[in-house]
Design a protein around this motif. Structure first.
Motif, PDB file in Angstrom:
ATOM      1  N   THR A   2     -12.024  -4.578   5.783  1.00  0.00           N
ATOM      2  CA  THR A   2     -12.125  -4.532   4.324  1.00  0.00           C
ATOM      3  C   THR A   2     -12.694  -3.169   3.943  1.00  0.00           C
ATOM      4  N   LEU A   3     -11.910  -2.400   3.228  1.00  0.00           N
ATOM      5  CA  LEU A   3     -12.330  -1.032   2.913  1.00  0.00           C
ATOM      6  C   LEU A   3     -12.269  -0.792   1.415  1.00  0.00           C
ATOM      7  N   PRO A   4     -13.392  -0.570   0.750  1.00  0.00           N
ATOM      8  CA  PRO A   4     -13.323  -0.207  -0.670  1.00  0.00           C
ATOM      9  C   PRO A   4     -12.975   1.272  -0.835  1.00  0.00           C
ATOM     10  N   TYR A   5     -12.181   1.597  -1.846  1.00  0.00           N
ATOM     11  CA  TYR A   5     -11.843   2.992  -2.131  1.00  0.00           C
ATOM     12  C   TYR A   5     -12.212   3.290  -3.583  1.00  0.00           C
ATOM     13  N   GLU A   6     -12.698   4.479  -3.838  1.00  0.00           N
ATOM     14  CA  GLU A   6     -12.964   4.912  -5.211  1.00  0.00           C
ATOM     15  C   GLU A   6     -12.044   6.093  -5.492  1.00  0.00           C
ATOM     16  N   THR A  65       0.825  -1.218   0.000  1.00  0.00           N
ATOM     17  CA  THR A  65       0.000   0.000   0.000  1.00  0.00           C
ATOM     18  C   THR A  65       0.856   1.263   0.000  1.00  0.00           C
TER      19      THR A  65
END
Lengths: 389, 153
Positions: free
Chosen positions: B13-17, A126
């Protein structure tokens, strides 16, 4: 450089796979040791600096809040410094600035990491953005392997020679780790073991790479006035500091004649009055998570000429008993709790000039260098300490 | 290894846009059409690839767009035999830094197009300084992996 600042004490945890303690209790272990080492109490501390690599490493963000109690920072100013792998040196720099500026007299610096609780490699991916570099530069060994090959090809160093020199470095650091009570990996390895270990990312093999460590380090910085008031004699004076960054993308700058490393060291040398580092330094705790990269630091720091490090290594110049012993603690190669690692380098340098390094003491050491590197070969930070100001 | 101490399993769990912005948008539109775009710094004249909004040394706009060569010279490489989280390629694979003809910075991608299983064979085939050429996916999505890899010429 502002007013004189000294390191007056050091505390380290036993580094390793520390599933026996929670993360705050691990931090407390180092903090209690530095109070024990210095005889100070939390009442003596004006401010606290802490830092980790990305907080994602352990899944808890802004750990300086989580550890405020463990660092005995309640009721005090607290801040966090984070520069990836160079975090520990940046913590030391921050503590130095705070005292040198005259805004504080005594500052506690704490670096910490618990790499075995999460997926450390996943965390490190990351560090690279997900548009471009992530797919090729993710995972530290790949980047450092590309850098090593660039260097070997530039100076026409044969693969056999850098392989032999890297194996020599791995063997000698693994030997040294036995003399450091806090070191993580304590395994006897031979040159042949290193050369036959599994390929991680060619030319880097398993025994060329640091471990995932859990650990913390605490260091107390004090003003000249505080040193005298406390009546301390064996201290490590900060003689020079340097930090440099370069472009974010790995392909944008030269990683062989590596300006962030060269300039960070030069700035610190100029402040410390060091003209010939190989003569003027007595010991160097060079950041060395990878054996091959360690040789590039020797060259960028002026310990030898460019392209000369493998021959110098094989001649024993940087071994204990050599002209400029490097990483007598066993170094990052044997112990790497990342957020603590740079501060451990500074702490080990301080122990050397205070004559308190125990079984890995370099006899008579008066001037020592601590160093760490961060990002995708992007940052380098140096701190030089001496027995006299 | 047997678990020696009690632990709590935690998963986030992290979604990113993430916004591409104008520069990445244009660069990736180019990838869809099998074009690699760079931009030229208006001050130092370096051709930067992938395309940039500004020069990271001069800090001025790099707003002259040009399609760069799909061939280049291998500057350095690493044979990775380890599975990294989030990597699109199964090991073993070769990460590479390539100087595309007419550009001034190293471009990162993969080198492949031959059997990678035996490192000793790879070692004989892959040499720093060799010429390589982009090989494209048939189904392109406007992504850096629209280039499958660079193959030796």
């Amino acid at each position: 450089m502002g007013r004189p600042v000294a390191i007056i004490g050091v505390g380290q945890t036993k580094h390793g796979r520390r599933m026996d303690v929670s993360y705050p209790d691990l931090v407390r272990e180092a903090v209690l040791r530095v109070f024990e080492d210095t005889g100070l109490t939390p009442d003596d501390i004006d401010g606290v600096v802490s830092g980790t690599m990305p907080s994602m490493m352990e899944g808890v963000a802004l750990t300086h809040f989580y550890f405020a109690d463990a660092m005995q920072a309640v009721g005090k100013p607290i801040m966090k410094t984070e520069t990836c792998g160079s975090t520990g040196v940046s913590i030391a720099h921050t503590a130095f600035y705070w005292v040198s500026s005259g805004m504080a007299d005594i500052v506690l610096a704490v670096g910490h990491e618990k790499m075995n609780e999460g997926d450390s490699q996943a965390t490190m991916t990351t560090v690279a953005e997900p548009f471009y570099q992530h797919y090729f530069a993710a995972g530290a060994p790949g980047v450092f392997s590309m850098q090593s090959r660039l260097w070997a090809d530039r100076y026409g160093i044969s693969e056999e020679k850098i392989r032999d020199a890297a194996a020599y470095i791995s063997k000698t650091h693994h030997d040294s780790a036995f003399d450091n009570p806090y070191a993580h990996v304590k395994v006897k390895v031979t040159i042949e073991d290193v050369k036959n270990s599994k390929i991680i990312s060619s030319p880097v093999r398993l025994l060329d790479v640091c471990p995932n460590s859990d650990g913390a380090c605490a260091v107390i910085f004090a003003s000249e006035e505080a040193v005298h008031k406390l009546g301390r004699e064996k201290v490590a004076w900060v003689r020079g500091i340097g930090f440099r960054g370069e472009e974010y993308y790995f392909g944008d700058s030269d990683k062989v004649v590596w300006q962030s490393a060269i300039q960070a060291a030069k700035e610190a040398y100029d402040q410390a009055g060091i003209k010939d580092p190989k003569k003027d330094l007595d010991v160097a705790e060079v950041y060395n998570p990878f054996t091959f990269q360690e040789m590039m630091f020797y060259e960028c720091f002026g310990f030898c000429g460019f392209g000369e490090a493998p021959d110098m290594v094989l001649g024993g110049a940087f071994a204990r008993g050599g002209q400029l012993p490097c990483a007598p603690s066993g170094g990052t190669l044997c112990t790497n709790p990342i957020g603590a690692t740079g501060l451990i380098r500074v702490a080990e340098a301080a122990l050397q000039v205070m004559g308190k390094a125990g079984d890995h003491q370099i006899p008579g050491a008066k001037m020592a260098l601590g160093h760490a590197m961060g990002g995708i070969d992007q940052f380098n930070g140096v701190m030089i300490v001496g027995s006299e100001f | 290894m047997a678990k020696e101490f009690k632990t709590l399993l935690n998963q986030i769990t992290l979604p990113y846009e993430l916004a591409y912005g104008a520069t990445w948008t244009r660069f990736f539109e180019g990838m869809k059409e099998k074009k690699i775009y760079g931009t030229k710094c208006s001050k130092c004249g370096r051709v930067l690839v992938p395309a940039r909004t500004f020069c990271p040394q001069c800090f001025v706009d790099a707003d002259q767009w040009l399609e760069v060569s799909q061939e280049g010279t291998l500057l350095t490489w690493s044979y990775a035999n380890y599975r990294y989280f989030g990597m699109p390629t199964d090991p073993p694979f070769i990460s590479a830094m390539i100087l595309l003809d007419g550009t001034d910075v190293g471009f990162l991608h993969l080198v492949a197009g031959f059997d990678l299983d035996d490192f000793d064979v790879v070692r004989q085939k892959v040499k720093t300084g060799m010429k390589v050429k982009a090989v494209w996916e048939d189904d392109r999505k406007g992504h850096i992996m629209d280039i499958s890899y660079f193959e030796p010429l």
